[in-house]
Design an enzyme around this catalytic site. Structure first.
Site: not given
Ligand SMILES: *[C@@H]1O[C@H](CO)[C@@H](O)[C@H](O)[C@H]1NC(C)=O
Ligand SMILES: *[C@@H]1O[C@H](CO)[C@@H](O)[C@H](O)[C@H]1NC(C)=O
Ligand SMILES: *[C@@H]1O[C@H](CO)[C@@H](O)[C@H](O)[C@H]1NC(C)=O
Ligand SMILES: *[C@@H]1O[C@H](CO)[C@@H](O)[C@H](O)[C@H]1NC(C)=O
Ligand SMILES: *[C@@H]1O[C@H](CO)[C@@H](O)[C@H](O)[C@H]1NC(C)=O
Length: 502
Positions: A168-169
């Protein structure tokens, strides 16, 4: 039909048209007045970036009526929380909550009072909390409970605090930079949505304190599904490659470098080739081996003091840093490092956070050739501690001590780790911001969670209100012309009929 009757019909038609025209005009004036009285209302969003070394609060703003547009979110403020990252409050969780308050107070001054209750507020934590959760998940929970409690005391729409996965990052960083560059979709002044060619989409390179991310559109199939993210944005599917290397963020990598230098000696003296000659410090074993990224030797002797002496040796520094990477691809055909699958880098890349800061310190973010970058870092790594301090009198000691190690690490990560070459080096742009917005994962995170990037391209064009205006104006003009014509006609008819009756 008698002329008098014709005149009467003409007059009543004229009256009706005039009334219609007047109504349209009134409507237009009223809308204009309303528009002037109520300038396009703004919406706000708050995102805490709880990183491993520090926390920052980003305050974003966008016009409410253009919510799904591109490139319309601006950054009003970035507030740096003083003190360390929230994961450092493992033994004092309440302190993590308290540390956020000055920035929340600041946000309450920026966001108008009547809009605070509808301001979505998020806290996302990255690798620092991933590591703490690995070490002791109940401590991590406590820290989250305390930060949630602190944010909950403010009149905002708090939508939760959680740890982002590495994927996600990486993905949200990629979304942020491409959103700001308008490379996913572009809206022309006429309100038409177009998709720029996929070659315009750029990759994202991020270096934090505890992890580093690489995310890009490889243009080939992604063999390892754990490194694949499928996104549907504005009606287009993107299959992106993304991977986050835990423990390869700058602080953890430099800690591991120190540990590896310690493990090759038998004494309590560590010769550090990336620290400037003339630099010396004492650290305890407990300080060095306090992270899950750095396995402690056994038997542990936490109280033992180690003396670190800088030797300022760029050759040894570079070799020692390379040893942090396992460059064997294992079963994979192409890889990044440590056996992690990675297709060859493709297209333009934007490098931000630590990658930008490390190279910017040495003025190397202006598109310099790889050989110049290499030579500059090399040269800097030979400087004596005294010279370093004299050249940069305002920079803090830790940053100066680490400057050689950090810039060497950034270069090794890009070249050895991510496999950039002499040829692809110039396709990496080092930036802190795009369009006056800090580049990181926070904007992409907020855009995603507020559904501001629709999966389908909107049917309704952004410029609708403008085209309404144009249509109304044209209509009014036609009406006025019609009324004028009719009045002239009926007037002439009346006078001529008058003459007749005389
Ligand atoms: C933006 O898109 C979402 C979902 O696609 C929709 O619910 C919302 O009304 C849109 N907002 C505006 C201002 O068009
Ligand atoms: C985790 O921390 C709690 C205190 O918050 C402690 O009681 C517990 O023993 C720790 N667990 C481990 C596995 O270290
Ligand atoms: C390096 O990676 C390869 C493949 O992933 C693995 O087989 C090897 O054991 C690793 N070497 C070290 C020293 O960790
Ligand atoms: C970077 O450039 C600035 C101004 O151009 C200069 O003052 C500074 O000394 C330079 N730093 C290095 C490390 O060359
Ligand atoms: C963004 O949100 C949607 C759900 O609204 C989700 O399906 C998608 O995977 C998210 N994007 C990323 C990059 O996580």
């Amino acid at each position: 039909m008698p002329p008098r009757l014709l005149g009467a019909v003409g007059w009543s038609l004229g009256a009706v048209l005039a009334a219609l025209g007047a109504a349209a005009f009134l409507l237009l004036v009223l809308t204009a007045a309303k528009d002037a009285a109520l300038p396009a209302r703004n919406k706000y969003g708050l995102v805490f970036d709880a990183g491993s070394t520090h926390t920052a609060l980003y305050i974003y703003r966008w016009p409410a009526d253009k919510e799904n547009g591109t490139g319309i979110v601006s950054q009003v403020e970035a507030c740096t929380v003083s003190g360390p990252g929230i994961s450092s409050y493992a033994d004092n969780p309440a302190g993590a909550g308290a540390s956020l308050k000055p920035c929340l107070d600041k946000a309450m001054k920026v966001v108008p009072a009547e809009q605070q209750r509808e301001t979505p507020t998020y806290l996302g934590a990255t690798a620092g909390m991933r590591l703490l959760r690995e070490q002791n998940s109940s401590k991590a929970e406590q820290v989250f409970a305390e930060v949630a409690k602190a944010i909950g005391e403010y009149p905002v729409e708090f939508r939760g605090a959680r740890v982002l996965t590495g994927n996600e990052e990486g993905s949200f960083g990629w979304i942020t930079v491409n959103y700001l560059l308008e490379t996913l979709v572009k809206v022309s002044i006429t309100g038409k949505w177009t998709h720029p060619p996929t070659e315009d989409v750029v990759g994202a390179l991020d270096l934090g304190g505890a992890s580093t991310q690489i995310t890009f559109l490889p243009g080939t199939t992604i063999d390892d599904s754990s490194t694949r993210a499928l996104l549907r944005l504005y009606g287009t599917n993107y299959s992106i490659y993304t991977h986050s290397y835990l423990c390869y963020g700058q602080n953890q990598a430099l800690k591991r470098l120190m540990a590896s230098l310690h493990q090759v000696t038998t004494s309590s003296l560590i010769s550090h080739p990336c620290y400037p000659r003339g630099y010396q410090e004492n650290i305890t074993m407990a300080e060095l081996y306090n992270s899950p990224c750095v396995p402690a030797p056994s038997p542990p002797s936490p109280a033992q003091v180690l003396t670190v002496v800088g030797t300022g040796d760029p050759v040894l520094c570079s070799i020692s840093i390379q040893k942090l990477f396992n460059l064997s691809c294992g079963a994979n055909r192409t890889c990044g490092f440590n056996g992690v699958y990675q297709p060859p880098v493709r297209g333009q890349f934007f490098a931000f956070s630590g990658l930008y800061h490390n190279l910017h310190f040495l003025n190397l973010t202006g598109g310099q050739s790889l050989s110049l970058v290499n030579a500059t870092i090399w040269q800097f790594c030979t400087w004596e501690w005294e010279k370093v301090q004299n050249e940069f009198p305002t920079t803090n000691r830790t940053q100066l001590r680490d400057a050689c190690a950090a810039s060497s690490y950034a270069l090794t990560l890009l070249l050895r780790g991510y496999k950039f070459s002499e040829r692809t080096w110039l396709r990496v742009r080092f930036v802190p911001q795009v369009a006056n917005v800090d580049v990181g994962w926070t904007l992409g995170y907020m855009l995603n969670l507020t559904n501001m990037i629709p999966s389908e391209a909107p049917q309704r064009v952004i410029g609708l209100q403008r085209s309404n205006w144009i249509a109304a104006t044209v209509l009014l003009a036609i009406m006025l012309i019609l009324i004028f014509c009719l009045l002239t006609v009926t007037c002439c008819q009346k006078s001529s009929s008058g003459y007749e009756s005389l």
